[in-house]
Design a protein around this motif. Sequence first.
Motif, PDB file in Angstrom:
ATOM      1  N   THR A   3      37.702  -5.210 -61.733  1.00 40.41           N
ATOM      2  CA  THR A   3      38.052  -4.834 -60.367  1.00 40.41           C
ATOM      3  C   THR A   3      39.566  -4.813 -60.239  1.00 40.41           C
ATOM      4  O   THR A   3      40.233  -5.776 -60.602  1.00 40.41           O
ATOM      5  CB  THR A   3      37.468  -5.853 -59.360  1.00 40.41           C
ATOM      6  OG1 THR A   3      36.060  -5.896 -59.516  1.00 40.41           O
ATOM      7  CG2 THR A   3      37.826  -5.483 -57.941  1.00 40.41           C
ATOM      8  N   LYS A   6      39.989  -4.172 -53.870  1.00 41.38           N
ATOM      9  CA  LYS A   6      38.861  -4.432 -52.967  1.00 41.38           C
ATOM     10  C   LYS A   6      39.351  -4.146 -51.559  1.00 41.38           C
ATOM     11  O   LYS A   6      40.401  -4.654 -51.155  1.00 41.38           O
ATOM     12  CB  LYS A   6      38.422  -5.894 -53.055  1.00 41.38           C
ATOM     13  CG  LYS A   6      37.755  -6.274 -54.344  1.00 41.38           C
ATOM     14  CD  LYS A   6      37.520  -7.755 -54.451  1.00 41.38           C
ATOM     15  CE  LYS A   6      36.359  -8.190 -53.619  1.00 41.38           C
ATOM     16  NZ  LYS A   6      35.967  -9.594 -53.879  1.00 41.38           N
ATOM     17  N   THR A   7      38.579  -3.347 -50.809  1.00 36.07           N
ATOM     18  CA  THR A   7      38.995  -3.030 -49.449  1.00 36.07           C
ATOM     19  C   THR A   7      37.815  -2.586 -48.606  1.00 36.07           C
ATOM     20  O   THR A   7      36.823  -2.082 -49.134  1.00 36.07           O
ATOM     21  CB  THR A   7      40.087  -1.932 -49.431  1.00 36.07           C
ATOM     22  OG1 THR A   7      40.541  -1.737 -48.095  1.00 36.07           O
ATOM     23  CG2 THR A   7      39.576  -0.623 -49.993  1.00 36.07           C
ATOM     24  N   ASP A  31      29.796  -0.595 -54.686  1.00 35.11           N
ATOM     25  CA  ASP A  31      29.400  -0.997 -53.330  1.00 35.11           C
ATOM     26  C   ASP A  31      29.634   0.089 -52.288  1.00 35.11           C
ATOM     27  O   ASP A  31      29.640  -0.186 -51.092  1.00 35.11           O
ATOM     28  CB  ASP A  31      30.115  -2.288 -52.890  1.00 35.11           C
ATOM     29  CG  ASP A  31      29.975  -3.399 -53.897  1.00 35.11           C
ATOM     30  OD1 ASP A  31      28.873  -3.560 -54.447  1.00 35.11           O
ATOM     31  OD2 ASP A  31      30.965  -4.100 -54.151  1.00 35.11           O
ATOM     32  N   PRO A  45      33.432  -5.260 -48.670  1.00 34.53           N
ATOM     33  CA  PRO A  45      34.500  -4.490 -49.324  1.00 34.53           C
ATOM     34  C   PRO A  45      33.959  -3.622 -50.457  1.00 34.53           C
ATOM     35  O   PRO A  45      33.054  -4.006 -51.171  1.00 34.53           O
ATOM     36  CB  PRO A  45      35.438  -5.558 -49.891  1.00 34.53           C
ATOM     37  CG  PRO A  45      34.998  -6.850 -49.346  1.00 34.53           C
ATOM     38  CD  PRO A  45      33.603  -6.684 -48.838  1.00 34.53           C
ATOM     39  N   ARG A  46      34.532  -2.450 -50.580  1.00 31.63           N
ATOM     40  CA  ARG A  46      34.248  -1.581 -51.712  1.00 31.63           C
ATOM     41  C   ARG A  46      35.240  -1.945 -52.800  1.00 31.63           C
ATOM     42  O   ARG A  46      36.367  -2.337 -52.525  1.00 31.63           O
ATOM     43  CB  ARG A  46      34.417  -0.110 -51.338  1.00 31.63           C
ATOM     44  CG  ARG A  46      33.251   0.529 -50.602  1.00 31.63           C
ATOM     45  CD  ARG A  46      32.827  -0.234 -49.441  1.00 31.63           C
ATOM     46  NE  ARG A  46      31.893   0.546 -48.599  1.00 31.63           N
ATOM     47  CZ  ARG A  46      31.377   0.065 -47.517  1.00 31.63           C
ATOM     48  NH1 ARG A  46      31.657  -1.147 -47.125  1.00 31.63           N
ATOM     49  NH2 ARG A  46      30.545   0.770 -46.803  1.00 31.63           N
ATOM     50  N   ARG A  47      34.806  -1.828 -54.049  1.00 28.27           N
ATOM     51  CA  ARG A  47      35.658  -2.198 -55.186  1.00 28.27           C
ATOM     52  C   ARG A  47      35.918  -0.996 -56.064  1.00 28.27           C
ATOM     53  O   ARG A  47      35.012  -0.222 -56.335  1.00 28.27           O
ATOM     54  CB  ARG A  47      34.981  -3.277 -56.026  1.00 28.27           C
ATOM     55  CG  ARG A  47      34.743  -4.558 -55.284  1.00 28.27           C
ATOM     56  CD  ARG A  47      33.934  -5.540 -56.102  1.00 28.27           C
ATOM     57  NE  ARG A  47      32.551  -5.067 -56.187  1.00 28.27           N
ATOM     58  CZ  ARG A  47      31.703  -5.410 -57.153  1.00 28.27           C
ATOM     59  NH1 ARG A  47      32.076  -6.216 -58.116  1.00 28.27           N
ATOM     60  NH2 ARG A  47      30.466  -4.952 -57.151  1.00 28.27           N
ATOM     61  N   TYR A  72      43.857  -6.184 -56.528  1.00 30.55           N
ATOM     62  CA  TYR A  72      43.069  -7.381 -56.793  1.00 30.55           C
ATOM     63  C   TYR A  72      43.555  -7.958 -58.117  1.00 30.55           C
ATOM     64  O   TYR A  72      43.433  -7.304 -59.166  1.00 30.55           O
ATOM     65  CB  TYR A  72      41.581  -7.003 -56.861  1.00 30.55           C
ATOM     66  CG  TYR A  72      40.669  -8.168 -56.993  1.00 30.55           C
ATOM     67  CD1 TYR A  72      40.384  -8.985 -55.907  1.00 30.55           C
ATOM     68  CD2 TYR A  72      40.053  -8.444 -58.199  1.00 30.55           C
ATOM     69  CE1 TYR A  72      39.520 -10.050 -56.011  1.00 30.55           C
ATOM     70  CE2 TYR A  72      39.174  -9.514 -58.319  1.00 30.55           C
ATOM     71  CZ  TYR A  72      38.916 -10.317 -57.235  1.00 30.55           C
ATOM     72  OH  TYR A  72      38.049 -11.366 -57.339  1.00 30.55           O
TER      73      TYR A  72
END
Length: 75
Positions: A3, A6-7, A31, A45-47, A72
Amino acid sequence: MKTILKTTNPATLSFAEAVLKSEDIPCFIMDQHMSAVEGSIGIIPRRIMVVSEDVDDARKALADNGLKDEIYWKD
C-alpha cells in the motif's frame, strides 16, 4: 504488493492513479467497490497498491506531485 496511499477522497485517488500511470508504474486500487457494503457514505479508505519493487519510485512520484502528506509509509 504494498500500500502506498490510503484515502477516502475520490479526487486524490484519481489524481494519484494518474500520476502513477504517467510514470509507468502499474497500480491497483483496492476496496474501490466497498461503497456497496458501507452504504455509499465513503468511510472506508481506498488503497493504491504497487508491487514491492516500485514502492520507492511510486512514493517519489506522488511526493513530487504534491501528495507527500497522503503517502502511506507503513510497510
